[in-house]
Design a protein around this motif. Structure first.
Motif, PDB file in Angstrom:
ATOM      1  N   MET A   1       0.856  -1.187   0.000  1.00  0.00           N
ATOM      2  CA  MET A   1       0.000   0.000   0.000  1.00  0.00           C
ATOM      3  C   MET A   1       0.891   1.236   0.000  1.00  0.00           C
ATOM      4  N   LYS A   2       0.555   2.176  -0.862  1.00  0.00           N
ATOM      5  CA  LYS A   2       1.396   3.369  -0.933  1.00  0.00           C
ATOM      6  C   LYS A   2       0.578   4.584  -1.383  1.00  0.00           C
ATOM      7  N   LEU A   3       1.220   5.723  -1.231  1.00  0.00           N
ATOM      8  CA  LEU A   3       0.634   7.003  -1.615  1.00  0.00           C
ATOM      9  C   LEU A   3       1.105   7.348  -3.025  1.00  0.00           C
ATOM     10  N   LEU A   4       0.168   7.470  -3.948  1.00  0.00           N
ATOM     11  CA  LEU A   4       0.530   7.796  -5.323  1.00  0.00           C
ATOM     12  C   LEU A   4       0.770   9.282  -5.518  1.00  0.00           C
ATOM     13  N   SER A   5      -0.076  10.113  -4.862  1.00  0.00           N
ATOM     14  CA  SER A   5       0.093  11.556  -4.986  1.00  0.00           C
ATOM     15  C   SER A   5      -0.522  12.257  -3.793  1.00  0.00           C
ATOM     16  N   VAL A   6       0.030  13.434  -3.488  1.00  0.00           N
ATOM     17  CA  VAL A   6      -0.533  14.344  -2.497  1.00  0.00           C
ATOM     18  C   VAL A   6      -1.049  15.540  -3.279  1.00  0.00           C
ATOM     19  N   ASN A   7      -2.348  15.841  -3.140  1.00  0.00           N
ATOM     20  CA  ASN A   7      -2.994  16.787  -4.038  1.00  0.00           C
ATOM     21  C   ASN A   7      -3.486  18.027  -3.283  1.00  0.00           C
ATOM     22  N   LEU A   8      -3.176  19.185  -3.837  1.00  0.00           N
ATOM     23  CA  LEU A   8      -3.513  20.453  -3.208  1.00  0.00           C
ATOM     24  C   LEU A   8      -4.359  21.294  -4.153  1.00  0.00           C
ATOM     25  N   GLY A   9      -5.264  22.074  -3.571  1.00  0.00           N
ATOM     26  CA  GLY A   9      -6.118  22.940  -4.367  1.00  0.00           C
ATOM     27  C   GLY A   9      -5.943  24.394  -3.988  1.00  0.00           C
ATOM     28  N   THR A  10      -6.139  25.276  -4.962  1.00  0.00           N
ATOM     29  CA  THR A  10      -6.163  26.709  -4.713  1.00  0.00           C
ATOM     30  C   THR A  10      -7.532  27.249  -5.102  1.00  0.00           C
ATOM     31  N   ALA A  11      -7.917  28.360  -4.510  1.00  0.00           N
ATOM     32  CA  ALA A  11      -9.232  28.936  -4.773  1.00  0.00           C
ATOM     33  C   ALA A  11      -9.323  29.409  -6.226  1.00  0.00           C
ATOM     34  N   ARG A  12     -10.339  28.911  -6.926  1.00  0.00           N
ATOM     35  CA  ARG A  12     -10.570  29.317  -8.305  1.00  0.00           C
ATOM     36  C   ARG A  12     -12.026  29.701  -8.485  1.00  0.00           C
ATOM     37  N   PRO A  13     -12.311  30.766  -9.253  1.00  0.00           N
ATOM     38  CA  PRO A  13     -13.710  31.149  -9.496  1.00  0.00           C
ATOM     39  C   PRO A  13     -14.382  30.163 -10.449  1.00  0.00           C
ATOM     40  N   VAL A  14     -15.607  29.745 -10.090  1.00  0.00           N
ATOM     41  CA  VAL A  14     -16.381  28.817 -10.920  1.00  0.00           C
ATOM     42  C   VAL A  14     -17.849  29.230 -10.852  1.00  0.00           C
TER      43      VAL A  14
END
Length: 222
Positions: A1-14
């Motif tokens: 078992m492993k971590l494939l990616s660490v994902n971060l978000g930034t505020a975007r207008p939608v």
């Protein structure tokens, strides 16, 4: 078992969010290098448990009991086949994309060590929202995701530290009950007769789900 990616978000207008400023951080992208993970504080004031990750709608997201959201790459692959389109790591708004781990089948209160420092504890499944549907651009997505019930898992931070892609994941504690993140999700959405059974998970359960289970038992018995 492993971590494939660490994902971060930034505020975007939608155009598809209920946030008063019309922004969301759901579109998360894999980070380069280590990311610090720590408890963010209570819901409504604390956002994400990951440094550099933006939670815009503090009414429904973030806080100590939803500090980290994990989703299995295997389940993204299944959705890829069903939807007929590629789904990148992070596109479900997950902070951690995992490999070899049954995330939706994880027990409430189950603890994972990620890398050498971080310990996380499963609290609940993920409830889909209008923002999630708008982000994916799939009509009827909320209902479709709910029917499948493969929710991923929210986690609280037990021990802080840094994580990065490639880190091993180890299950260091499994409770004796059978309440999984997927069970919790079904109980609070489509199968409310399951609510009394959530009490077996005790205080490890997300406080809102715990309150719903106790209210149901008080009203209807268990």
């Amino acid at each position: 078992m492993k971590l494939l990616s660490v994902n971060l978000g930034t505020a975007r207008p939608v155009p598809f969010t209920d946030h008063p400023d019309g922004v969301t951080g759901i579109d998360k992208r894999p980070a380069d290098g280590p990311v610090r993970v720590a408890a963010p504080g209570p819901k409504g004031t604390g956002g994400s448990g990951l440094a550099g990750d933006t939670v815009c709608d503090l009414r429904h997201h973030g806080g100590a009991d939803q500090a980290v959201y994990a989703f299995a790459r295997e389940d993204l692959d299944a959705w890829e086949r069903e939807l007929g389109r590629p789904l990148a790591n992070g596109c479900f708004g997950e902070n951690l994309t995992t490999d070899g781990l049954d995330v939706s089948g994880a027990l409430i209160g189950e603890r994972w060590r990620v890398g050498s420092e971080v310990v996380l504890e499963v609290t609940s499944g993920r409830i889909p929202c209008r923002t999630f549907q708008g982000h994916l651009g799939e009509p009827g997505w909320v209902k479709r995701f709910t029917r499948k019930g493969v929710t991923g898992a929210y986690l609280r931070v037990i021990a802080p530290g840094a994580v990065q892609a490639g880190d091993p994941i180890e299950i260091v504690h499994r409770p004796g009950h059978g309440v999984t993140a997927a069970t919790q999700f079904r109980a609070v959405t489509t199968e409310r007769e399951l609510l009394p059974g959530l009490l077996a998970a005790g205080d490890a359960l997300h406080p809102e789900a715990l309150a719903a289970a106790r209210k149901h038992v008080a009203r209807y018995g268990g």
